[in-house]
Write an enzyme that holds these catalytic residues in place. Sequence first.
Site, PDB file in Angstrom:
ATOM      1  N   ALA A  77     -12.970 -24.494  53.682  1.00 44.58           N
ATOM      2  CA  ALA A  77     -12.081 -23.452  54.219  1.00 44.58           C
ATOM      3  C   ALA A  77     -11.806 -23.715  55.692  1.00 44.58           C
ATOM      4  CB  ALA A  77     -12.694 -22.065  54.048  1.00 44.58           C
ATOM      5  N   GLU A 110     -13.862 -27.644  41.533  1.00 45.85           N
ATOM      6  CA  GLU A 110     -13.115 -26.632  40.788  1.00 45.85           C
ATOM      7  C   GLU A 110     -12.268 -25.840  41.773  1.00 45.85           C
ATOM      8  OE1 GLU A 110     -16.702 -26.096  40.070  1.00 45.85           O
ATOM      9  OE2 GLU A 110     -16.726 -27.151  38.154  1.00 45.85           O
ATOM     10  N   ASN A 115      -4.370 -21.393  43.339  1.00 45.36           N
ATOM     11  CA  ASN A 115      -4.556 -21.818  44.739  1.00 45.36           C
ATOM     12  C   ASN A 115      -3.729 -23.075  45.050  1.00 45.36           C
ATOM     13  OD1 ASN A 115      -5.428 -22.401  47.305  1.00 45.36           O
ATOM     14  ND2 ASN A 115      -7.612 -22.072  46.866  1.00 45.36           N
ATOM     15  N   TYR A 122      -5.700 -31.393  47.789  1.00 51.04           N
ATOM     16  CA  TYR A 122      -6.423 -32.327  46.916  1.00 51.04           C
ATOM     17  C   TYR A 122      -5.474 -33.393  46.341  1.00 51.04           C
ATOM     18  CZ  TYR A 122      -9.764 -28.456  47.210  1.00 51.04           C
ATOM     19  OH  TYR A 122     -10.588 -27.468  47.659  1.00 51.04           O
TER      20      TYR A 122
END
Length: 156
Positions: A77, A110, A115, A122
């Site tokens: 984050a 995961e 999101n 990613y």
Amino acid sequence: MSELSLRRMTLDDLADVMAIQTGAFSNPWTPDMVKKELSQDWSTVLLAERPGEGRPKVLGFVVFWLVHDEVHLLNVAVHPDARRQGIGRALMDAVVAHGRRHRCLTVTLEVRRSNAPAQALYDRFGFRRVGLRPAYYGDNREDAVIMTADLGAPGA
Ligand SMILES: CC(C)(COP(=O)(O)OP(=O)(O)OC[C@H]1O[C@@H](n2cnc3c(N)ncnc32)[C@H](O)[C@@H]1OP(=O)(O)O)[C@@H](O)C(=O)NCCC(=O)NCCS
């Protein structure tokens, strides 16, 4: 913009990490969950920070495990005010470098199906969608997408 640096988290950073957690997630980790990661040999918590007027300001963190030949990414984050400045990418670069140094073959994680920002990050690292865990997240029963990147592949 001043330079970003990365280092391992210590207990003194708990309040900073919790502030980012609560700003980033609908069901943030508790302080005890974060503290536990600091005590496990297989877990690494890295912080990204920038020099400020006083002590450097913690702007993001990543938590990952080394399990045999795999890196498992548990949490990443960035502070809401510091997004889209390359901090997430710097943290992911560090995860990949750490995995390669330890001869890991893959990174797995995961992510909530909804999101999109995290999945876009990613994707940039060559992650592929390899499965789904239905109703994985307890708060809203959202599905988790399982994503994997090969550390041997270029661009991973
Ligand atoms: C996901 C997160 C960590 C990204 O951090 P960040 O520092 O903003 O990411 P970066 O600035 O390094 O972005 C790198 C790339 O990821 C992609 N990306 C990141 N945020 C994006 C967004 N909101 N929309 C679309 N693409 C995005 C882009 O390709 C971006 O490159 P670009 O800025 O050159 O276009 C951040 O949005 C966050 O903290 N979200 C809340 C917590 C979370 O969901 N964590 C993931 C749990 S699985």
